[in-house]
Design a protein around this motif. Sequence first.
Motif, PDB file in Angstrom:
ATOM      1  N   GLY A 119       0.812  -1.211   0.000  1.00  0.00           N
ATOM      2  CA  GLY A 119       0.000   0.000   0.000  1.00  0.00           C
ATOM      3  C   GLY A 119       0.844   1.258   0.000  1.00  0.00           C
ATOM      4  N   LEU A 120       1.935   1.234   0.754  1.00  0.00           N
ATOM      5  CA  LEU A 120       2.839   2.389   0.772  1.00  0.00           C
ATOM      6  C   LEU A 120       3.409   2.648  -0.619  1.00  0.00           C
ATOM      7  CD1 LEU A 120       5.579   3.073   3.443  1.00  0.00           C
ATOM      8  CD2 LEU A 120       6.131   3.209   1.023  1.00  0.00           C
ATOM      9  N   LEU A 121       3.852   1.581  -1.279  1.00  0.00           N
ATOM     10  CA  LEU A 121       4.416   1.741  -2.620  1.00  0.00           C
ATOM     11  C   LEU A 121       3.349   2.174  -3.618  1.00  0.00           C
ATOM     12  CD1 LEU A 121       6.789  -1.354  -2.715  1.00  0.00           C
ATOM     13  CD2 LEU A 121       7.432   1.038  -2.407  1.00  0.00           C
ATOM     14  N   ALA A 122       2.151   1.633  -3.490  1.00  0.00           N
ATOM     15  CA  ALA A 122       1.069   2.021  -4.398  1.00  0.00           C
ATOM     16  C   ALA A 122       0.809   3.521  -4.311  1.00  0.00           C
ATOM     17  CB  ALA A 122      -0.206   1.243  -4.066  1.00  0.00           C
ATOM     18  N   GLY A 123       0.817   4.056  -3.095  1.00  0.00           N
ATOM     19  CA  GLY A 123       0.561   5.478  -2.919  1.00  0.00           C
ATOM     20  C   GLY A 123       1.634   6.354  -3.528  1.00  0.00           C
ATOM     21  N   THR A 124       2.884   5.893  -3.510  1.00  0.00           N
ATOM     22  CA  THR A 124       3.964   6.708  -4.059  1.00  0.00           C
ATOM     23  C   THR A 124       4.105   6.552  -5.579  1.00  0.00           C
ATOM     24  OG1 THR A 124       5.656   4.999  -3.733  1.00  0.00           O
ATOM     25  CG2 THR A 124       5.234   6.494  -1.899  1.00  0.00           C
ATOM     26  N   LEU A 125       3.575   5.463  -6.125  1.00  0.00           N
ATOM     27  CA  LEU A 125       3.654   5.249  -7.578  1.00  0.00           C
ATOM     28  C   LEU A 125       2.429   5.779  -8.318  1.00  0.00           C
ATOM     29  CD1 LEU A 125       5.139   1.633  -7.596  1.00  0.00           C
ATOM     30  CD2 LEU A 125       6.298   3.732  -8.328  1.00  0.00           C
ATOM     31  N   GLU A 126       1.321   5.922  -7.605  1.00  0.00           N
ATOM     32  CA  GLU A 126       0.070   6.355  -8.241  1.00  0.00           C
ATOM     33  C   GLU A 126       0.203   7.709  -8.942  1.00  0.00           C
ATOM     34  OE1 GLU A 126      -3.619   8.379  -8.811  1.00  0.00           O
ATOM     35  OE2 GLU A 126      -2.152   8.936  -7.252  1.00  0.00           O
ATOM     36  N   PRO A 127       0.932   8.712  -8.369  1.00  0.00           N
ATOM     37  CA  PRO A 127       1.077   9.981  -9.084  1.00  0.00           C
ATOM     38  C   PRO A 127       1.741   9.863 -10.445  1.00  0.00           C
ATOM     39  CG  PRO A 127       1.660  10.253  -6.779  1.00  0.00           C
ATOM     40  CD  PRO A 127       1.521   8.779  -7.020  1.00  0.00           C
ATOM     41  N   PHE A 128       2.460   8.779 -10.672  1.00  0.00           N
ATOM     42  CA  PHE A 128       3.122   8.556 -11.962  1.00  0.00           C
ATOM     43  C   PHE A 128       2.316   7.633 -12.870  1.00  0.00           C
ATOM     44  CE2 PHE A 128       6.418   9.400  -8.791  1.00  0.00           C
ATOM     45  CZ  PHE A 128       7.016  10.520  -9.344  1.00  0.00           C
TER      46      PHE A 128
ATOM     47  N   VAL B 153       1.253   4.596 -12.235  1.00  0.00           N
ATOM     48  CA  VAL B 153       1.614   3.173 -12.136  1.00  0.00           C
ATOM     49  C   VAL B 153       0.645   2.457 -11.200  1.00  0.00           C
ATOM     50  CG1 VAL B 153       3.364   1.490 -11.454  1.00  0.00           C
ATOM     51  CG2 VAL B 153       4.048   3.641 -12.567  1.00  0.00           C
ATOM     52  N   ALA B 154      -0.021   1.438 -11.707  1.00  0.00           N
ATOM     53  CA  ALA B 154      -0.836   0.537 -10.898  1.00  0.00           C
ATOM     54  C   ALA B 154      -0.260  -0.864 -11.069  1.00  0.00           C
ATOM     55  CB  ALA B 154      -2.287   0.582 -11.340  1.00  0.00           C
ATOM     56  N   PHE B 155      -0.335  -1.666 -10.033  1.00  0.00           N
ATOM     57  CA  PHE B 155       0.291  -2.983 -10.115  1.00  0.00           C
ATOM     58  C   PHE B 155      -0.587  -4.057  -9.503  1.00  0.00           C
ATOM     59  CE2 PHE B 155       2.122  -0.855  -6.329  1.00  0.00           C
ATOM     60  CZ  PHE B 155       1.691  -1.717  -5.327  1.00  0.00           C
ATOM     61  N   ASP B 156      -0.257  -5.292  -9.841  1.00  0.00           N
ATOM     62  CA  ASP B 156      -0.914  -6.463  -9.273  1.00  0.00           C
ATOM     63  C   ASP B 156      -0.011  -7.070  -8.203  1.00  0.00           C
ATOM     64  OD1 ASP B 156      -3.172  -6.411 -11.053  1.00  0.00           O
ATOM     65  OD2 ASP B 156      -1.836  -7.174 -12.624  1.00  0.00           O
ATOM     66  N   THR B 157      -0.619  -7.838  -7.303  1.00  0.00           N
ATOM     67  CA  THR B 157       0.112  -8.508  -6.227  1.00  0.00           C
ATOM     68  C   THR B 157      -0.125 -10.008  -6.323  1.00  0.00           C
ATOM     69  OG1 THR B 157      -0.191  -6.588  -4.791  1.00  0.00           O
ATOM     70  CG2 THR B 157       0.443  -8.638  -3.730  1.00  0.00           C
TER      71      THR B 157
ATOM     72  N   LEU C 151      10.333  -0.519 -13.991  1.00  0.00           N
ATOM     73  CA  LEU C 151       9.170   0.336 -14.210  1.00  0.00           C
ATOM     74  C   LEU C 151       9.292   1.176 -15.473  1.00  0.00           C
ATOM     75  CD1 LEU C 151       8.356   1.448 -10.557  1.00  0.00           C
ATOM     76  CD2 LEU C 151       6.947   0.018 -12.061  1.00  0.00           C
ATOM     77  N   THR C 152      10.499   1.590 -15.836  1.00  0.00           N
ATOM     78  CA  THR C 152      10.640   2.348 -17.086  1.00  0.00           C
ATOM     79  C   THR C 152      10.366   1.472 -18.297  1.00  0.00           C
ATOM     80  OG1 THR C 152      13.037   1.956 -16.958  1.00  0.00           O
ATOM     81  CG2 THR C 152      12.228   4.093 -16.191  1.00  0.00           C
ATOM     82  N   GLU C 153      10.594   0.161 -18.177  1.00  0.00           N
ATOM     83  CA  GLU C 153      10.276  -0.761 -19.268  1.00  0.00           C
ATOM     84  C   GLU C 153       8.793  -1.090 -19.303  1.00  0.00           C
ATOM     85  OE1 GLU C 153      14.391  -3.424 -19.450  1.00  0.00           O
ATOM     86  OE2 GLU C 153      12.885  -3.871 -17.919  1.00  0.00           O
ATOM     87  N   LEU C 154       8.170  -1.193 -18.146  1.00  0.00           N
ATOM     88  CA  LEU C 154       6.776  -1.631 -18.060  1.00  0.00           C
ATOM     89  C   LEU C 154       5.780  -0.487 -18.179  1.00  0.00           C
ATOM     90  CD1 LEU C 154       7.195  -4.124 -15.074  1.00  0.00           C
ATOM     91  CD2 LEU C 154       7.191  -4.653 -17.521  1.00  0.00           C
ATOM     92  N   HIS C 155       6.217   0.718 -17.844  1.00  0.00           N
ATOM     93  CA  HIS C 155       5.326   1.874 -17.869  1.00  0.00           C
ATOM     94  C   HIS C 155       6.097   3.039 -18.494  1.00  0.00           C
ATOM     95  CE1 HIS C 155       1.766   4.103 -16.519  1.00  0.00           C
ATOM     96  NE2 HIS C 155       2.592   5.105 -16.278  1.00  0.00           N
ATOM     97  N   PRO C 156       5.954   3.260 -19.798  1.00  0.00           N
ATOM     98  CA  PRO C 156       6.780   4.251 -20.494  1.00  0.00           C
ATOM     99  C   PRO C 156       6.731   5.657 -19.896  1.00  0.00           C
ATOM    100  CG  PRO C 156       5.603   2.879 -22.063  1.00  0.00           C
ATOM    101  CD  PRO C 156       5.060   2.525 -20.720  1.00  0.00           C
TER     102      PRO C 156
END
Length: 266
Positions: free
Chosen positions: A115-124, A126-130, A204-209
């Motif tokens: 959850g912590l990582l999701a919150g910091t990646l969301e502004p960019f 990035v959404a991910f699966d677990t 992440l740069t490969e998976l989310h341009p």
Amino acid sequence: MFISHSHLPSTEDIYYPFACEEWLCREAGEDRVPVPAVHLWRHERAFVLGLRDSRLPNAAAAMDWLEREEGYRVMVRNSGGAAVPLDLGVVNVTLVRRGAPGKLDMNADFRLMAGLLAGTLEPFGVAFDTGEVEGSYCPGEYDLSVGGRKFCGLAQRRQQRAYSVQAFVNAEGDAAARAALVREFYRRAGGAGLDVRAGVMGSLTELHPGFPGAETWLRSLAASFGIAAPMPPAGASAARDIAAALRARYDPRATGDEDDKKGRSV
């Protein structure tokens, strides 16, 4: 409490950041540092083994190969997880918390970090699966992935009164090359590749341009935690001693009486 080692050089002992977290856990357990505590760090060129990796039949020879021929700092960690290569494209995020007496819920702790990582990646964007990504290196139930390709793994280290949850995030760089290095380590160590497959890992740069890369995300991540404090001098000094003790206990190449090594506590 927020501590950042945003760029540990290739000459820095890779045991040091883990020793810092060991010290933070000890102090947190005794109420001597504020919690939660966050540690952000990167290392220029390191390779971190899990305990099971270190017990492979030719682990010592494979570790020597990494150090002497490939130029990696190599260590065996006492937390969960398996082999992970590190460079400046990999951001390590560790959360230290005080444990509640008699309460152990590792899944909740992993969910907290996710959850912590999701919150910091969301502004960019990035959404991910677990969920475990088969064929990845350092596989686990709480692998983080985009489109089925893993970019992050989680591990834990628990002490009597406190614990840490550790995440390695492949923010940028060649994830296939990292996976190939892990696969070659296992081949040399006698693990026959341990099913690390091509095309399973990603950064992440490969998976989310649209992702801006390690430096920008690291600055954003740090800003979300406030102003970083230096490692307390007493902690920095203690961490050097803890690092030496960790190496003596867990590195299969360490010399000394085996029964004595098994009895040490770090």
